[in-house]
Write a protein that holds these residues in place. Sequence first.
Motif, short mmCIF file in Angstrom:
data_model
loop_
_atom_site.label_atom_id
_atom_site.label_comp_id
_atom_site.label_asym_id
_atom_site.label_seq_id
_atom_site.Cartn_x
_atom_site.Cartn_y
_atom_site.Cartn_z
N THR A 1 32.88 53.68 37.31
CA THR A 1 31.47 53.38 37.57
C THR A 1 30.98 52.26 36.66
OG1 THR A 1 31.08 55.68 38.21
CG2 THR A 1 29.16 54.36 37.66
N ASN A 2 31.34 52.33 35.39
CA ASN A 2 30.93 51.28 34.45
C ASN A 2 31.52 49.93 34.84
OD1 ASN A 2 29.56 53.24 32.91
ND2 ASN A 2 31.42 53.72 31.77
N ILE A 3 32.76 49.94 35.29
CA ILE A 3 33.39 48.68 35.72
C ILE A 3 32.62 48.07 36.90
CG2 ILE A 3 35.48 47.67 36.71
CD1 ILE A 3 37.08 49.80 35.20
N LEU A 4 32.26 48.92 37.87
CA LEU A 4 31.55 48.43 39.04
C LEU A 4 30.15 47.92 38.67
CD1 LEU A 4 32.60 51.19 41.60
CD2 LEU A 4 33.33 48.80 41.58
N LYS A 5 29.51 48.58 37.75
CA LYS A 5 28.17 48.12 37.33
C LYS A 5 28.26 46.77 36.62
CE LYS A 5 25.94 52.65 37.01
NZ LYS A 5 25.31 53.66 36.13
N GLU A 6 29.31 46.58 35.83
CA GLU A 6 29.51 45.28 35.18
C GLU A 6 29.77 44.20 36.21
OE1 GLU A 6 29.21 44.36 32.07
OE2 GLU A 6 28.63 46.36 31.39
N LEU A 7 30.53 44.55 37.24
CA LEU A 7 30.78 43.59 38.32
C LEU A 7 29.48 43.21 39.02
CD1 LEU A 7 34.03 44.97 40.01
CD2 LEU A 7 33.76 42.78 38.83
N LEU A 8 28.65 44.21 39.28
CA LEU A 8 27.38 43.93 39.95
C LEU A 8 26.51 43.01 39.09
CD1 LEU A 8 25.43 44.46 42.30
CD2 LEU A 8 24.62 46.48 41.07
N ALA A 9 26.47 43.28 37.79
CA ALA A 9 25.68 42.43 36.90
C ALA A 9 26.21 41.00 36.87
CB ALA A 9 25.68 43.02 35.49
N THR A 10 27.54 40.85 36.95
CA THR A 10 28.15 39.52 36.94
C THR A 10 27.79 38.72 38.20
OG1 THR A 10 29.99 40.37 35.65
CG2 THR A 10 30.33 38.27 36.79
N PHE A 11 27.81 39.39 39.35
CA PHE A 11 27.57 38.70 40.62
C PHE A 11 26.08 38.65 40.98
CE2 PHE A 11 32.05 39.49 41.25
CZ PHE A 11 32.46 38.40 42.00
N LEU A 12 25.25 39.37 40.28
CA LEU A 12 23.86 39.54 40.72
C LEU A 12 23.12 38.22 40.81
CD1 LEU A 12 22.03 41.79 41.65
CD2 LEU A 12 21.16 41.99 39.32
N ASP A 13 23.32 37.36 39.81
CA ASP A 13 22.61 36.09 39.82
C ASP A 13 23.03 35.22 41.00
OD1 ASP A 13 21.26 36.83 37.56
OD2 ASP A 13 22.69 35.90 36.20
#
Length: 722
Positions: free
Chosen positions: A598-610
Motif C-alpha cells: 500500500t505504501n509503495i502504491l501511495k508513493e507511486l501515486l504521489a510521483t505521478f500526481l503532478d
Amino acid sequence: MSPASSSITPYASILTLKHSTNKDKFDTNHIILASSGAPLSKATKGITNTPVFIPVVIISVLFVLLFKFKNVIEGLLVQFRYQLLKLFSLPTIGKLAFLLVFTVPIILVGGSLYNVAAGTESWTEGFHKVYHTVTGFPEVEEESMWAKQLMSILNYVGMFAVASVIGFVSSDVSGAIERINTGNHNLLEKQHTVLLGWNKQTIPLLKQILLAQEERGYGTFNTPLIILADKCKEDMDSELKDELGTERLNTWITTRSGSPTRKSDLERVATGSARTVVIMASDEGASSLSTVLANITAVATVSQKVVLESGGGMKKLEDTGPGLLLQQMALTGNFSVVSVPSLSNLSDLVAQCATQPGMSAVFLELVTHDEGKEFYVQHVPSLVGKTFGEARRMFDGATLCGMVDSRNGKHQLNPDDGVTLGPSDSVLLLAGDARALKPSTKAINCEAIRATTEGVTAGSSAVEPSVKEFKEVMVICPSCDIPSELLDSLREFGQEGMRINVLLDKEAGTTSPESEGGERSKISYTNLDLESVSALIDEGLSTVDSVVVSLDQDQEGSVADAQVVATVVKILGALSTVSESRTKPVGIVCCIADPDTTNILKELLATFLDRSAPGVTLDVIEYRTLLGGMVTQIGAEPLLQPVFADLFDEDGDELYMQSLAHYGVPVSQSFMWGQIQEAVRANGDLLLGYLAKGGSARLSVPRSESVTLSPEDSLVVLAKGA
C-alpha cells in the motif's frame, strides 16, 4: 577419661574421641576432626535417640497413600510435568521470575518449620538460616536432630534452585529447552483458542487477534492460541517469529504439527476443552471439513464457539455435508457456530470502491483492529424502554448504529428514531475501544444541537444526492481469467446504464466472450497487449470513471502484489499522457496481500500526481488484513456476522459517501459533530464519520467535538440501498 591422642602429620587426619566423666553417657561433644592439627568443623550437639519404628510407620503410610491415590497422583504428576515444560519454554526473565516466586515461599515456610523444630525463641533466626541454606550457605551447627535433618532437606532444595539458574545456560537445560520448543508433546490447556489449518490468511488473522486482545481484552480470544496444521512445526515457528516476534511464540502462540482431520491430533492440542475453535479455509473439499467438524463434536467436553472461515459463507454450505453438520452442532446448544466470508466475497467490496472512491479506507477502519473504530454489541439495561433516537443522543465517544436481538440474533441497522429498545435488545455501537461504550445519564446537549441544526438546514438549499455517477468502468485482468464474481458485483452495485469494459491479456490466451447486455449494465471484452500503455489509452482510459485491477487469486501474495504494482504504474503513466484531454476524475481500485505494498502504491501515486493532473484517487484493498479483522470481530462477537453480511450485500442498508451539501450543511464552518449528525438524521440517514481530502477516514467522532469540514470532505453515512 583422658583424651586419646596420636601423632599428627599434614597428610593424616586423626579422630579423637572424648568421653564424659559420666560413664552412662557417650558425649559426642568431644569429636574433633583435624588436619595438620587444625580443627575443621564441630559436630552438632544433643542428638536424641529416635525409636526405630517411627520411620518404618511413616514409610508404610506413604506407600499405602501412594497405592490408594495412584490415579490422582499420576494425574498430578502429568500436570506437574506439563507445567514444568511450559516453564522451560518461557523467556529468561520468565524463568527467573518463577524461581523467585518458587524460592520465597520455601524460605518463609522452611523458616517457620525450622523455628518449631529447633525450638528457637526468635522467628527471624529461622528465616535467616533457611535463607542462607537455600541460597547455598555452608552447613550450620544444630543441637536438634530434627532441625539438622530439616536444614539438610532445605539445603538440597536450595541447591536445586541455584542449579536451575545455572542450568539455564548449561548444555543439558539448553538441550531440554530446545526439545520443548521444537517438540510436539500433548497440551493440557483449558478455555484456550485452537486454530485448525494454515493458509495465506493465518498470519494476518493472528495479527488482528493480538490487536483485538489489546483493545477488547484477553477474553476475546483466550490465550494460549494453539495452531494445529498439516505443516512442519519449524516452518510455522520460523514464519511466526518473522511476522510476530520471538516473544509471542510459546507464550501466547503455540504450534503443533498434525492433521485437523485426525481425532488424536485434535486431542493433542486439547480441542475438546477449548473455548474457541477457528477453522481456516482449506482446498481439501467438503469431505475434509465434514471430518473436522465431526471430530470437534466428538472430542468437545465444554460449550464452544466454532468460527469457520468459509469460501462462500453459510449460504453456499447449506446443501452440503458440512452445512448439515454445522446446523446439527448449533441445535445441540453446545456450539455457537458462525461462518465468516472468505476471499470470494471481496468482489462486493471492490464494486463499492469502484463506484464510491475512498470506500476502502472506510472498510479498513471499520473491520480491522488497530487505531481505528470497530463494532461492539452490548446490552445496556438503562436504555431499555428508550427510543432509538433517545439512546442515540446519549453516546458521545461511540456511534449508535443499530440494534441486535440477543435471543435470535436478528439485527436492525439504522432503525427509525421512534423504535423502542426492548429487554432483549442489545445496541450495536461503533467505537474505538470498550471505554467509550458507557452511555451518559442524559442526552448530550440535545436541545441545543437540534435547535442549531434546524437553523443550519433551513438556511441551506437541499440538493440532489451527491453520489457521483459512474457510467464507465474499466476492468484490467493481467494474466488471469475473467472475474465473473467481480462483474456480477459491479452489476449489482453499479448504477443503471453502466458500461464495463473488460481488458484481457492477449498473452495469457484467455478467450474473449461476446459482449453482454442487461437492464442495468453492458459488458464488453477486449483482448490486447496489456504491457502497452498506448493500448490502454486507445481503449478509452481518458474517459472512464474508474479502473479496477482484477486480482489473480491463484498466484502467491508477493507475486500478485508485484503484478498489481506493475499494472498501476502503466495506468498512472497512461493517465499522465492524456492528462490534458482528460475531463473528469478517475479512481483506481486494486487488491493487495501485503500492507507494505500500500505504501509503495501511495508513493507511486504521489510521483505521478503532478503529471497525471489532480482528480486521481487510489483505493487499495488489503484483503488479507480485512478478512483477518472480520474473522476476529465475528469470532469475538458472533452477533456481528449478519451485520457485516448486510454491509457487504447490495440489499438493505449500505455505506455511502455523500457531500455536505446533500444534507444542507455549510462547508468551512465550525459545528459540533452532533449538529451534523442531526442534519444527516433529518434525511433518515445515519452519520458514521467523514472521509478527509487526503483519503483518510475518521469514524465515530465524539458528539460534543467541534469539527470544520472542507468542500473536498465526504460524509460517511449508513442509508437504505437504492
